[in-house]
Design a protein around this motif. Sequence first.
Motif, mmCIF file in Angstrom:
data_model
loop_
_atom_site.group_PDB
_atom_site.id
_atom_site.type_symbol
_atom_site.label_atom_id
_atom_site.label_comp_id
_atom_site.label_asym_id
_atom_site.label_seq_id
_atom_site.Cartn_x
_atom_site.Cartn_y
_atom_site.Cartn_z
ATOM 1 N N VAL A 152 32.770 52.367 48.883
ATOM 2 C CA VAL A 152 33.922 51.567 49.316
ATOM 3 C C VAL A 152 34.662 52.242 50.468
ATOM 4 O O VAL A 152 35.803 51.898 50.763
ATOM 5 C CB VAL A 152 34.882 51.293 48.130
ATOM 6 C CG1 VAL A 152 34.211 50.438 47.073
ATOM 7 C CG2 VAL A 152 35.399 52.589 47.528
ATOM 8 N N LEU A 181 36.599 50.214 53.063
ATOM 9 C CA LEU A 181 37.704 49.357 52.623
ATOM 10 C C LEU A 181 39.020 50.115 52.652
ATOM 11 O O LEU A 181 39.052 51.337 52.496
ATOM 12 C CB LEU A 181 37.459 48.874 51.183
ATOM 13 C CG LEU A 181 36.294 47.940 50.967
ATOM 14 C CD1 LEU A 181 36.122 47.647 49.480
ATOM 15 C CD2 LEU A 181 36.496 46.642 51.738
ATOM 16 N N ASN A 238 43.958 40.310 43.579
ATOM 17 C CA ASN A 238 42.930 40.832 44.472
ATOM 18 C C ASN A 238 43.480 41.072 45.879
ATOM 19 O O ASN A 238 43.805 40.128 46.592
ATOM 20 C CB ASN A 238 41.760 39.849 44.526
ATOM 21 C CG ASN A 238 40.589 40.378 45.306
ATOM 22 O OD1 ASN A 238 40.641 41.447 45.900
ATOM 23 N ND2 ASN A 238 39.513 39.612 45.323
ATOM 24 N N TYR A 247 41.780 42.083 48.384
ATOM 25 C CA TYR A 247 40.714 41.865 49.354
ATOM 26 C C TYR A 247 40.274 40.405 49.454
ATOM 27 O O TYR A 247 39.262 40.106 50.085
ATOM 28 C CB TYR A 247 39.480 42.702 48.994
ATOM 29 C CG TYR A 247 39.722 44.192 48.936
ATOM 30 C CD1 TYR A 247 40.387 44.872 49.945
ATOM 31 C CD2 TYR A 247 39.259 44.928 47.854
ATOM 32 C CE1 TYR A 247 40.589 46.238 49.877
ATOM 33 C CE2 TYR A 247 39.444 46.296 47.787
ATOM 34 C CZ TYR A 247 40.110 46.947 48.803
ATOM 35 O OH TYR A 247 40.290 48.301 48.740
ATOM 36 N N ASP A 262 38.414 38.941 52.504
ATOM 37 C CA ASP A 262 38.058 40.036 53.414
ATOM 38 C C ASP A 262 36.534 40.127 53.530
ATOM 39 O O ASP A 262 35.839 40.375 52.533
ATOM 40 C CB ASP A 262 38.648 41.333 52.856
ATOM 41 C CG ASP A 262 38.365 42.544 53.719
ATOM 42 O OD1 ASP A 262 37.177 42.869 53.954
ATOM 43 O OD2 ASP A 262 39.337 43.202 54.142
ATOM 44 N N GLU A 299 34.463 42.332 54.809
ATOM 45 C CA GLU A 299 33.858 43.613 54.439
ATOM 46 C C GLU A 299 33.838 43.772 52.913
ATOM 47 O O GLU A 299 32.852 44.225 52.338
ATOM 48 C CB GLU A 299 34.602 44.780 55.098
ATOM 49 C CG GLU A 299 34.055 46.143 54.751
ATOM 50 C CD GLU A 299 32.622 46.401 55.235
ATOM 51 O OE1 GLU A 299 32.106 47.486 54.934
ATOM 52 O OE2 GLU A 299 32.011 45.533 55.896
ATOM 53 N N ALA A 300 34.917 43.399 52.259
ATOM 54 C CA ALA A 300 34.966 43.474 50.796
ATOM 55 C C ALA A 300 33.923 42.551 50.178
ATOM 56 O O ALA A 300 33.267 42.918 49.193
ATOM 57 C CB ALA A 300 36.363 43.113 50.293
ATOM 58 N N GLY A 350 31.063 43.732 47.868
ATOM 59 C CA GLY A 350 31.062 43.116 46.547
ATOM 60 C C GLY A 350 29.757 42.426 46.216
ATOM 61 O O GLY A 350 29.307 42.439 45.068
ATOM 62 N N GLU A 382 38.653 49.637 43.921
ATOM 63 C CA GLU A 382 38.217 48.963 45.146
ATOM 64 C C GLU A 382 36.883 48.244 44.935
ATOM 65 O O GLU A 382 36.676 47.136 45.420
ATOM 66 C CB GLU A 382 38.096 49.966 46.299
ATOM 67 C CG GLU A 382 39.415 50.521 46.790
ATOM 68 C CD GLU A 382 39.920 51.732 46.009
ATOM 69 O OE1 GLU A 382 40.896 52.349 46.454
ATOM 70 O OE2 GLU A 382 39.349 52.076 44.954
ATOM 71 N N SER A 389 36.236 44.247 45.121
ATOM 72 C CA SER A 389 35.240 43.728 46.072
ATOM 73 C C SER A 389 34.262 42.797 45.353
ATOM 74 O O SER A 389 33.851 41.771 45.908
ATOM 75 C CB SER A 389 34.519 44.856 46.816
ATOM 76 O OG SER A 389 33.674 45.586 45.960
ATOM 77 N N SER A 446 35.991 39.599 45.010
ATOM 78 C CA SER A 446 35.993 38.902 46.307
ATOM 79 C C SER A 446 34.688 38.152 46.512
ATOM 80 O O SER A 446 34.679 37.011 46.973
ATOM 81 C CB SER A 446 36.216 39.892 47.449
ATOM 82 O OG SER A 446 37.495 40.471 47.349
ATOM 83 N N TYR A 447 33.577 38.796 46.177
ATOM 84 C CA TYR A 447 32.285 38.120 46.264
ATOM 85 C C TYR A 447 32.242 36.915 45.329
ATOM 86 O O TYR A 447 31.814 35.826 45.715
ATOM 87 C CB TYR A 447 31.141 39.083 45.928
ATOM 88 C CG TYR A 447 29.892 38.334 45.542
ATOM 89 C CD1 TYR A 447 29.194 37.592 46.469
ATOM 90 C CD2 TYR A 447 29.453 38.290 44.224
ATOM 91 C CE1 TYR A 447 28.070 36.843 46.113
ATOM 92 C CE2 TYR A 447 28.345 37.571 43.848
ATOM 93 C CZ TYR A 447 27.657 36.847 44.792
ATOM 94 O OH TYR A 447 26.565 36.094 44.430
#
Length: 139
Positions: A34, A37, A48, A50, A53, A55-56, A60, A124, A128, A131-132
């Motif tokens: 991570v 991040l 959340n 992220y 985001d 990148e996250a 993720g 983190e 992530s 986030s996915y």
Amino acid sequence: MFARAATCAAVFSLALGATQVAAHGDVTPQAVDVSTLKPIGEEWLTANPYRGDKEAIRIGTSAYNQNCARCHGLEAISGGIAPDLRYLPAGDEGDEIFLNRIRHGSVRGGRVYMPPFEGILQQEAMWSIRSYLETVHEE
């Protein structure tokens, strides 16, 4: 000719069977990098940080595939072993459910249905993954 076909079929069946047995994969949690991040800190967040985001989401996606897909299915589509995470509520409501379960796991009647990941994955990494999951969410 029939004997050769039968031999090929037997070899294929053995190979397929071995693949199915090994398909569960390594159940040792995999580390998640991570470092790209923004650090969150030690205090557990309730929402959340992220969300959306890119990148996250990238991190993720990889973290989910390495640590969650073996039970929850590729692209969060469950094959029946564990809940289908596409239906986890969106937004803060889903964040609360997700964070509680990923941190503390699930044990019923002394059986571990999901191991706790607190102390194994960083906060983190957990966010992530969340986030996915929001990118594959379905109502």
